[in-house]
Design a protein around this motif. Structure first.
Motif, PDB file in Angstrom:
ATOM      1  N   LEU A 200     -55.445 -23.203 -32.493  1.00  0.00           N
ATOM      2  CA  LEU A 200     -54.959 -24.133 -31.479  1.00  0.00           C
ATOM      3  C   LEU A 200     -55.849 -23.998 -30.237  1.00  0.00           C
ATOM      4  CD1 LEU A 200     -52.740 -26.133 -30.533  1.00  0.00           C
ATOM      5  CD2 LEU A 200     -51.424 -24.127 -29.781  1.00  0.00           C
ATOM      6  N   VAL A 201     -56.615 -25.043 -29.922  1.00  0.00           N
ATOM      7  CA  VAL A 201     -57.582 -24.943 -28.826  1.00  0.00           C
ATOM      8  C   VAL A 201     -57.205 -25.787 -27.617  1.00  0.00           C
ATOM      9  CG1 VAL A 201     -59.492 -24.307 -30.326  1.00  0.00           C
ATOM     10  CG2 VAL A 201     -59.051 -26.725 -29.882  1.00  0.00           C
ATOM     11  N   HIS A 202     -56.277 -26.718 -27.774  1.00  0.00           N
ATOM     12  CA  HIS A 202     -55.748 -27.470 -26.625  1.00  0.00           C
ATOM     13  C   HIS A 202     -54.349 -27.949 -26.988  1.00  0.00           C
ATOM     14  CE1 HIS A 202     -56.334 -31.852 -27.920  1.00  0.00           C
ATOM     15  NE2 HIS A 202     -56.813 -31.157 -28.926  1.00  0.00           N
ATOM     16  N   ARG A 203     -53.649 -28.527 -26.036  1.00  0.00           N
ATOM     17  CA  ARG A 203     -52.252 -28.903 -26.241  1.00  0.00           C
ATOM     18  C   ARG A 203     -51.987 -30.327 -25.757  1.00  0.00           C
ATOM     19  NH1 ARG A 203     -52.370 -23.499 -25.619  1.00  0.00           N
ATOM     20  NH2 ARG A 203     -50.817 -22.232 -26.701  1.00  0.00           N
ATOM     21  N   LEU A 204     -50.921 -30.895 -26.293  1.00  0.00           N
ATOM     22  CA  LEU A 204     -50.332 -32.118 -25.768  1.00  0.00           C
ATOM     23  C   LEU A 204     -48.859 -31.832 -25.501  1.00  0.00           C
ATOM     24  CD1 LEU A 204     -51.791 -34.901 -28.127  1.00  0.00           C
ATOM     25  CD2 LEU A 204     -52.502 -34.384 -25.787  1.00  0.00           C
ATOM     26  N   ASP A 205     -48.330 -32.395 -24.433  1.00  0.00           N
ATOM     27  CA  ASP A 205     -46.913 -32.222 -24.145  1.00  0.00           C
ATOM     28  C   ASP A 205     -46.071 -32.730 -25.316  1.00  0.00           C
ATOM     29  OD1 ASP A 205     -47.670 -31.279 -21.685  1.00  0.00           O
ATOM     30  OD2 ASP A 205     -47.166 -33.110 -20.592  1.00  0.00           O
ATOM     31  N   ARG A 206     -44.919 -32.134 -25.491  1.00  0.00           N
ATOM     32  CA  ARG A 206     -44.057 -32.481 -26.630  1.00  0.00           C
ATOM     33  C   ARG A 206     -43.813 -33.989 -26.779  1.00  0.00           C
ATOM     34  NH1 ARG A 206     -38.847 -29.388 -28.978  1.00  0.00           N
ATOM     35  NH2 ARG A 206     -38.029 -31.061 -30.263  1.00  0.00           N
ATOM     36  N   PRO A 207     -43.487 -34.734 -25.716  1.00  0.00           N
ATOM     37  CA  PRO A 207     -43.200 -36.161 -25.912  1.00  0.00           C
ATOM     38  C   PRO A 207     -44.426 -37.039 -26.102  1.00  0.00           C
ATOM     39  CG  PRO A 207     -42.938 -35.581 -23.602  1.00  0.00           C
ATOM     40  CD  PRO A 207     -43.195 -34.300 -24.340  1.00  0.00           C
ATOM     41  N   VAL A 208     -45.623 -36.473 -25.972  1.00  0.00           N
ATOM     42  CA  VAL A 208     -46.865 -37.250 -26.021  1.00  0.00           C
ATOM     43  C   VAL A 208     -47.433 -37.259 -27.432  1.00  0.00           C
ATOM     44  CG1 VAL A 208     -49.209 -37.452 -25.091  1.00  0.00           C
ATOM     45  CG2 VAL A 208     -47.336 -36.667 -23.623  1.00  0.00           C
ATOM     46  N   GLY A 209     -47.930 -38.421 -27.862  1.00  0.00           N
ATOM     47  CA  GLY A 209     -48.568 -38.531 -29.166  1.00  0.00           C
ATOM     48  C   GLY A 209     -50.049 -38.808 -29.029  1.00  0.00           C
ATOM     49  N   GLY A 210     -50.746 -38.771 -30.178  1.00  0.00           N
ATOM     50  CA  GLY A 210     -52.153 -39.163 -30.175  1.00  0.00           C
ATOM     51  C   GLY A 210     -53.083 -38.130 -30.755  1.00  0.00           C
ATOM     52  N   VAL A 211     -54.378 -38.350 -30.548  1.00  0.00           N
ATOM     53  CA  VAL A 211     -55.425 -37.573 -31.199  1.00  0.00           C
ATOM     54  C   VAL A 211     -55.457 -36.142 -30.668  1.00  0.00           C
ATOM     55  CG1 VAL A 211     -57.202 -38.413 -29.593  1.00  0.00           C
ATOM     56  CG2 VAL A 211     -57.870 -37.541 -31.829  1.00  0.00           C
ATOM     57  N   MET A 212     -55.617 -35.197 -31.612  1.00  0.00           N
ATOM     58  CA  MET A 212     -55.616 -33.773 -31.268  1.00  0.00           C
ATOM     59  C   MET A 212     -56.463 -33.034 -32.286  1.00  0.00           C
ATOM     60  SD  MET A 212     -52.278 -31.416 -30.554  1.00  0.00           S
ATOM     61  CE  MET A 212     -52.491 -29.748 -29.906  1.00  0.00           C
ATOM     62  N   VAL A 213     -57.272 -32.073 -31.815  1.00  0.00           N
ATOM     63  CA  VAL A 213     -58.177 -31.343 -32.705  1.00  0.00           C
ATOM     64  C   VAL A 213     -57.719 -29.893 -32.866  1.00  0.00           C
ATOM     65  CG1 VAL A 213     -59.770 -30.736 -30.816  1.00  0.00           C
ATOM     66  CG2 VAL A 213     -60.580 -30.724 -33.188  1.00  0.00           C
ATOM     67  N   PHE A 214     -57.855 -29.393 -34.097  1.00  0.00           N
ATOM     68  CA  PHE A 214     -57.600 -27.996 -34.419  1.00  0.00           C
ATOM     69  C   PHE A 214     -58.853 -27.419 -35.070  1.00  0.00           C
ATOM     70  CE2 PHE A 214     -53.503 -30.004 -34.304  1.00  0.00           C
ATOM     71  CZ  PHE A 214     -52.632 -29.050 -33.796  1.00  0.00           C
ATOM     72  N   ALA A 215     -59.013 -26.102 -34.973  1.00  0.00           N
ATOM     73  CA  ALA A 215     -60.154 -25.418 -35.582  1.00  0.00           C
ATOM     74  C   ALA A 215     -59.717 -24.752 -36.878  1.00  0.00           C
ATOM     75  CB  ALA A 215     -60.722 -24.377 -34.619  1.00  0.00           C
ATOM     76  N   LYS A 216     -60.518 -24.943 -37.934  1.00  0.00           N
ATOM     77  CA  LYS A 216     -60.170 -24.364 -39.235  1.00  0.00           C
ATOM     78  C   LYS A 216     -60.827 -23.008 -39.463  1.00  0.00           C
ATOM     79  CE  LYS A 216     -59.779 -27.126 -42.802  1.00  0.00           C
ATOM     80  NZ  LYS A 216     -60.088 -28.163 -43.820  1.00  0.00           N
ATOM     81  N   THR A 217     -61.705 -22.588 -38.540  1.00  0.00           N
ATOM     82  CA  THR A 217     -62.308 -21.258 -38.615  1.00  0.00           C
ATOM     83  C   THR A 217     -62.301 -20.632 -37.225  1.00  0.00           C
ATOM     84  OG1 THR A 217     -64.571 -21.987 -38.120  1.00  0.00           O
ATOM     85  CG2 THR A 217     -63.867 -22.060 -40.439  1.00  0.00           C
ATOM     86  N   SER A 218     -62.387 -19.313 -37.182  1.00  0.00           N
ATOM     87  CA  SER A 218     -62.401 -18.628 -35.885  1.00  0.00           C
ATOM     88  C   SER A 218     -63.671 -18.954 -35.104  1.00  0.00           C
ATOM     89  CB  SER A 218     -62.264 -17.117 -36.088  1.00  0.00           C
ATOM     90  OG  SER A 218     -63.307 -16.626 -36.915  1.00  0.00           O
ATOM     91  N   LYS A 219     -64.787 -19.155 -35.814  1.00  0.00           N
ATOM     92  CA  LYS A 219     -66.027 -19.534 -35.135  1.00  0.00           C
ATOM     93  C   LYS A 219     -65.878 -20.890 -34.451  1.00  0.00           C
ATOM     94  CE  LYS A 219     -70.061 -18.978 -37.159  1.00  0.00           C
ATOM     95  NZ  LYS A 219     -71.227 -19.182 -38.064  1.00  0.00           N
ATOM     96  N   ALA A 220     -65.313 -21.858 -35.165  1.00  0.00           N
ATOM     97  CA  ALA A 220     -65.098 -23.176 -34.582  1.00  0.00           C
ATOM     98  C   ALA A 220     -64.131 -23.100 -33.406  1.00  0.00           C
ATOM     99  CB  ALA A 220     -64.571 -24.144 -35.636  1.00  0.00           C
ATOM    100  N   ALA A 221     -63.092 -22.273 -33.531  1.00  0.00           N
ATOM    101  CA  ALA A 221     -62.115 -22.126 -32.446  1.00  0.00           C
ATOM    102  C   ALA A 221     -62.773 -21.585 -31.186  1.00  0.00           C
ATOM    103  CB  ALA A 221     -60.975 -21.218 -32.889  1.00  0.00           C
ATOM    104  N   SER A 222     -63.629 -20.570 -31.357  1.00  0.00           N
ATOM    105  CA  SER A 222     -64.309 -19.967 -30.218  1.00  0.00           C
ATOM    106  C   SER A 222     -65.225 -20.974 -29.523  1.00  0.00           C
ATOM    107  CB  SER A 222     -65.101 -18.750 -30.680  1.00  0.00           C
ATOM    108  OG  SER A 222     -65.831 -18.186 -29.616  1.00  0.00           O
ATOM    109  N   ARG A 223     -65.963 -21.723 -30.327  1.00  0.00           N
ATOM    110  CA  ARG A 223     -66.913 -22.689 -29.752  1.00  0.00           C
ATOM    111  C   ARG A 223     -66.197 -23.867 -29.101  1.00  0.00           C
ATOM    112  NH1 ARG A 223     -71.709 -22.649 -34.419  1.00  0.00           N
ATOM    113  NH2 ARG A 223     -72.425 -20.513 -33.958  1.00  0.00           N
ATOM    114  N   LEU A 224     -65.112 -24.338 -29.714  1.00  0.00           N
ATOM    115  CA  LEU A 224     -64.349 -25.424 -29.108  1.00  0.00           C
ATOM    116  C   LEU A 224     -63.687 -24.973 -27.809  1.00  0.00           C
ATOM    117  CD1 LEU A 224     -62.584 -27.098 -32.168  1.00  0.00           C
ATOM    118  CD2 LEU A 224     -64.401 -28.068 -30.763  1.00  0.00           C
TER     119      LEU A 224
END
Length: 229
Positions: A55-79
């Motif tokens: 989990l690299v960023h958040r959206l408030d609970r009532p908010v919808g839309g585009v959101m990115v997750f990292a599938k590896t620890s390397k990607a998470a660190s870089r994001l």
């Protein structure tokens, strides 16, 4: 829970977050997006054991839309590093009450501080010790029936930033926002804030990855259908 996948490879998972779903587990104990996606990956790929999803960023609970997750620890660190450096471009759509100042384009700049006990962000003086600078640019795309469709580009990513900055401007809270526009919104109204565009440099392939998501064609969004897509 239905969660459309907008982009996926070995490093990234970009989805359309449903409204009124917490991003991660909280005291409500309601189903959350992060755990749902982990289980979905486990099922789709028949993975044994625990699934990593960063989990690299958040959206408030009532908010919808585009959101990115990292599938590896390397990607998470870089994001996460890209977010800290403000290299990931986030664009939102919102419907606000009235017509914001400057009527067409503008910039809002404040210092914010979050009260974690009441889960609410306040505008404070720059001299406050824990104050953080918050800047956003906006464009008014259209107005109808006392509401305005606004496109917002965040320069900073502070908790509740869009909601509190517009509400503080003398009568321009987001439609449906009970927390910052309780005097103008009614209980039960859905907040009209949507994560519309996410543009980032792929953490491994180094090419630009651009994903879009659009709000549902229902009130108040349907007042501006021609300007949204």
């Amino acid at each position: 829970m239905e969660v459309p996948i907008l982009y996926e490879d070995n490093h990234l998972l970009v989805v359309e977050k449903p409204i009124n779903i917490p991003v991660q587990a909280d005291k409500s104990k309601d189903p959350d997006l992060l755990n749902f996606l982990k289980q979905d990956i486990k099922r789709r790929y028949n993975k044994p054991g625990n699934v990593y999803l960063g989990l690299v960023h958040r959206l408030d609970r009532p908010v919808g839309g585009v959101m990115v997750f990292a599938k590896t620890s390397k990607a998470a660190s870089r994001l996460s590093d890209s977010i800290r450096k403000n290299e990931i471009k986030k664009t939102y759509l919102a419907v606000v009450r009235g017509i914001p100042p400057h009527k067409e384009i503008g910039t809002l700049e404040d210092y914010l501080m979050k009260d974690r006990n009441e889960n609410k962000t306040h505008i404070v003086a720059s001299s406050e010790k824990k104050a953080k600078k918050a800047i956003l640019d906006y464009t008014v795309l259209a107005s109808a029936k006392g509401l305005s469709l606004v496109k917002i580009r965040l320069q900073t990513g502070r908790p509740h930033q869009i909601r509190v900055q517009f509400a503080s401007r003398g009568g321009y809270p987001l439609y449906g926002d009970q927390k910052y526009g309780e005097k103008m919104n009614k209980p039960g109204q859905q907040i009209a804030l949507w994560s519309n565009v996410l543009e980032l440099t792929h953490p491994v392939q180094k090419e630009v990855t651009l994903c879009h998501s659009f709000p549902p064609d229902q009130y108040p969004w349907d007042l501006f259908s021609e300007r949204i897509k």
